[in-house]
Design an enzyme around this catalytic site. Structure first.
Site, PDB file in Angstrom:
ATOM      1  N   LYS A  75       0.834  -1.200   0.000  1.00 51.47           N
ATOM      2  CA  LYS A  75       0.000   0.000   0.000  1.00 51.47           C
ATOM      3  C   LYS A  75       0.869   1.252   0.000  1.00 51.47           C
ATOM      4  O   LYS A  75       0.624   2.202  -0.742  1.00 51.47           O
ATOM      5  CB  LYS A  75      -0.903   0.008   1.242  1.00 51.47           C
ATOM      6  CG  LYS A  75      -2.369  -0.052   0.862  1.00 51.47           C
ATOM      7  CD  LYS A  75      -3.293   0.222   1.999  1.00 51.47           C
ATOM      8  CE  LYS A  75      -4.695   0.314   1.425  1.00 51.47           C
ATOM      9  NZ  LYS A  75      -5.726   0.409   2.424  1.00 51.47           N
ATOM     10  N   LYS A 123     -10.987 -12.404  -5.516  1.00 56.83           N
ATOM     11  CA  LYS A 123     -11.977 -11.323  -5.411  1.00 56.83           C
ATOM     12  C   LYS A 123     -11.436 -10.022  -5.979  1.00 56.83           C
ATOM     13  O   LYS A 123     -12.151  -9.275  -6.619  1.00 56.83           O
ATOM     14  CB  LYS A 123     -12.291 -11.047  -3.933  1.00 56.83           C
ATOM     15  CG  LYS A 123     -13.200 -12.014  -3.291  1.00 56.83           C
ATOM     16  CD  LYS A 123     -13.489 -11.564  -1.859  1.00 56.83           C
ATOM     17  CE  LYS A 123     -12.288 -11.665  -0.941  1.00 56.83           C
ATOM     18  NZ  LYS A 123     -12.036 -13.015  -0.442  1.00 56.83           N
ATOM     19  N   LYS A 126      -5.031 -15.860 -11.769  1.00 54.16           N
ATOM     20  CA  LYS A 126      -5.403 -16.481 -10.498  1.00 54.16           C
ATOM     21  C   LYS A 126      -6.790 -15.995 -10.051  1.00 54.16           C
ATOM     22  O   LYS A 126      -7.068 -14.788 -10.081  1.00 54.16           O
ATOM     23  CB  LYS A 126      -4.361 -16.110  -9.427  1.00 54.16           C
ATOM     24  CG  LYS A 126      -4.652 -16.751  -8.103  1.00 54.16           C
ATOM     25  CD  LYS A 126      -3.853 -16.137  -6.971  1.00 54.16           C
ATOM     26  CE  LYS A 126      -4.424 -16.668  -5.654  1.00 54.16           C
ATOM     27  NZ  LYS A 126      -3.968 -16.019  -4.477  1.00 54.16           N
TER      28      LYS A 126
HETATM   29  P1  ADP Z   1      -9.108 -13.615  -2.509  1.00 54.27           P
HETATM   30  O1  ADP Z   1      -7.828 -13.631  -3.292  1.00 54.27           O
HETATM   31  O2  ADP Z   1     -10.278 -13.963  -3.336  1.00 54.27           O
HETATM   32  O3  ADP Z   1      -9.298 -12.320  -1.725  1.00 54.27           O
HETATM   33  P2  ADP Z   1      -8.300 -14.691   0.024  1.00 54.27           P
HETATM   34  O4  ADP Z   1      -7.008 -13.959  -0.071  1.00 54.27           O
HETATM   35  O5  ADP Z   1      -9.305 -14.246   1.063  1.00 54.27           O
HETATM   36  O6  ADP Z   1      -8.995 -14.757  -1.431  1.00 54.27           O
HETATM   37  O7  ADP Z   1      -7.965 -16.225   0.235  1.00 54.27           O
HETATM   38  C1  ADP Z   1      -8.435 -17.060   1.253  1.00 54.27           C
HETATM   39  C2  ADP Z   1      -7.741 -18.397   1.088  1.00 54.27           C
HETATM   40  O8  ADP Z   1      -8.047 -18.979  -0.212  1.00 54.27           O
HETATM   41  C3  ADP Z   1      -6.220 -18.298   1.135  1.00 54.27           C
HETATM   42  O9  ADP Z   1      -5.727 -19.387   1.898  1.00 54.27           O
HETATM   43  C4  ADP Z   1      -5.763 -18.416  -0.301  1.00 54.27           C
HETATM   44  O10 ADP Z   1      -4.504 -19.027  -0.404  1.00 54.27           O
HETATM   45  C5  ADP Z   1      -6.855 -19.285  -0.922  1.00 54.27           C
HETATM   46  N1  ADP Z   1      -7.036 -18.923  -2.353  1.00 54.27           N
HETATM   47  C6  ADP Z   1      -7.623 -17.795  -2.813  1.00 54.27           C
HETATM   48  N2  ADP Z   1      -7.643 -17.770  -4.176  1.00 54.27           N
HETATM   49  C7  ADP Z   1      -7.047 -18.923  -4.587  1.00 54.27           C
HETATM   50  C8  ADP Z   1      -6.771 -19.493  -5.870  1.00 54.27           C
HETATM   51  N3  ADP Z   1      -7.118 -18.883  -6.994  1.00 54.27           N
HETATM   52  N4  ADP Z   1      -6.137 -20.690  -5.913  1.00 54.27           N
HETATM   53  C9  ADP Z   1      -5.790 -21.334  -4.771  1.00 54.27           C
HETATM   54  N5  ADP Z   1      -6.031 -20.847  -3.536  1.00 54.27           N
HETATM   55  C10 ADP Z   1      -6.654 -19.659  -3.419  1.00 54.27           C
END
Ligand code: ADP
Ligand code: TRP
Length: 327
Positions: A110, A193, A190
């Site tokens: 950030k 969100k 990847k």
């Molecule tokens: P986002 O990227 O959607 O905000 P988070 O960071 O909240 O998701 O991720 C929550 C959990 O899900 C973490 O342990 C992360 O490693 C896993 N995760 C999120 N997106 C993926 C993905 N595309 N492939 C594998 N694991 C993922």
């Protein structure tokens, strides 16, 4: 062995969250003790709308239970229902050196972008350390992006133990969730969100079909031979199917004569089948909110029981709380 992990309620869970994290939580839930929680205090660093946070926290609980988290095996709770966490956060904060937090990526990223960060984001890893240390956690399943935070947790545990010359905290180990298993999103990047490319686990059937149809593919025609290895549709198909099914579809890709539309239809069908039990369970859970509330209440009680024990050790190590009668 005690397993612990937390997931932020910053949106509805998607296929990446399931295959990257939630599936592992469920596989590890039959350890001696397992604690899983919905990290609403952490989510406050990004969500500023109380109704949205309430909704996502609720949906997270229902989703996790529907997906197979078994409250008889693991305690499921909401982070803010455990007041021992913020207290331990403060105790840890007093032994946290600034430079340790300055290098943590959420804050650093950030800052590098010139966005001003608040103290919540800056001290986020200390709250996470409290989450972990409060229950003498041995193993913390996390994605690679969180490993740095476990290192900070170990540093803080060590510094606290050292400063107060007592073994208050247990050293947790990360269990790194397989990063090579990155689930691609509808744009082939990847799934996340933050990239707006997610496919949520519990989308209603029609919306799910539409989402899957929106997955980006190359412009090859029906007749052309296609490469399954570079196609996000195929990568997603893999998540839900066995080797024989994958071989069969891969052959159809290579032979030509099958359009991406057909492959997407197969992903849709495979995903519906894969999550069919979870979908049914979700409908039942939604019809019984008191049950879900009770699970969270019992989960918080179990977490607090262990948490109080560790917090008492920490309090007495630093010389507070000794004049209090009862508790
Ligand atoms: P986002 O990227 O959607 O905000 P988070 O960071 O909240 O998701 O991720 C929550 C959990 O899900 C973490 O342990 C992360 O490693 C896993 N995760 C999120 N997106 C993926 C993905 N595309 N492939 C594998 N694991 C993922
Ligand atoms: N920061 C983690 C994430 O964004 C969520 C989290 C909060 C967590 N506290 C935790 C994960 C404790 C493991 C252990 O994914």
């Amino acid at each position: 062995m005690r397993v612990l992990s937390g997931i932020q309620p910053t949106g509805r869970f998607h296929w990446g969250n399931y295959f990257g994290a939630i599936q592992q939580y469920i596989a590890l839930q039959n350890n001696d003790q397992a604690f899983y929680f919905i990290a609403d205090l952490h989510a406050l660093t990004t969500i500023r709308d109380p109704e949205v946070l309430k909704q996502f926290t609720w949906e997270a609980a229902v989703d996790l239970l529907a997906l197979g988290l078994d409250p008889k095996q693991a305690a499921l709770f909401v982070q803010s229902d455990v007041p021992e966490i913020p207290e331990l956060t403060w105790l840890l904060m007093t032994v946290t050196q600034m430079h340790l937090l300055e290098k943590c990526h959420a804050y650093k990223d950030k800052k590098a972008k010139g966005i001003s960060a608040d103290a919540g984001l800056f001290t986020y890893p200390v709250l996470m350390a409290a989450d972990i240390l409060l229950y003498d956690s041995d193993l913390v399943p996390v994605g690679t992006d969180q490993v740095q935070h476990i290192e900070v947790t170990r540093d803080l545990a060590q510094r606290f133990n050292h400063l107060y010359k007592t073994e208050v905290f247990v050293f947790p180990k990360p269990r790194v969730l397989d990063d090579s298993a990155k689930v691609p999103g509808t744009d082939g990047e990847k799934m996340s969100k933050s990239y707006n490319n997610t496919i949520d686990i519990f989308l209603p059937e029609k919306k799910l079909k539409k989402k899957i149809n929106s997955i980006k593919t190359d412009s090859k025609s029906v007749e052309d031979s296609k490469d399954p290895e570079t196609c996000p549709v195929f990568a997603l198909y893999r998540l839900f199917t066995n080797e024989d099914q994958q071989k069969e579809l891969a052959e159809k890709y290579r032979a030509g004569g099958m359009g991406y539309g057909d492959a997407k239809k197969q992903v849709f069908e495979a995903a519906m089948e894969y999550f069919s039990e979870a979908r049914q369970r979700r409908v039942q859970l939604e019809a019984d909110p008191d049950y879900v509330r009770d699970v969270l209440k019992q989960g918080a009680l179990a977490a607090r029981e262990k948490g109080k024990e560790v917090l008492d050790r920490a309090r007495s190590a630093c010389g507070i709380g000794h004049l209090k009668s009862g508790s």
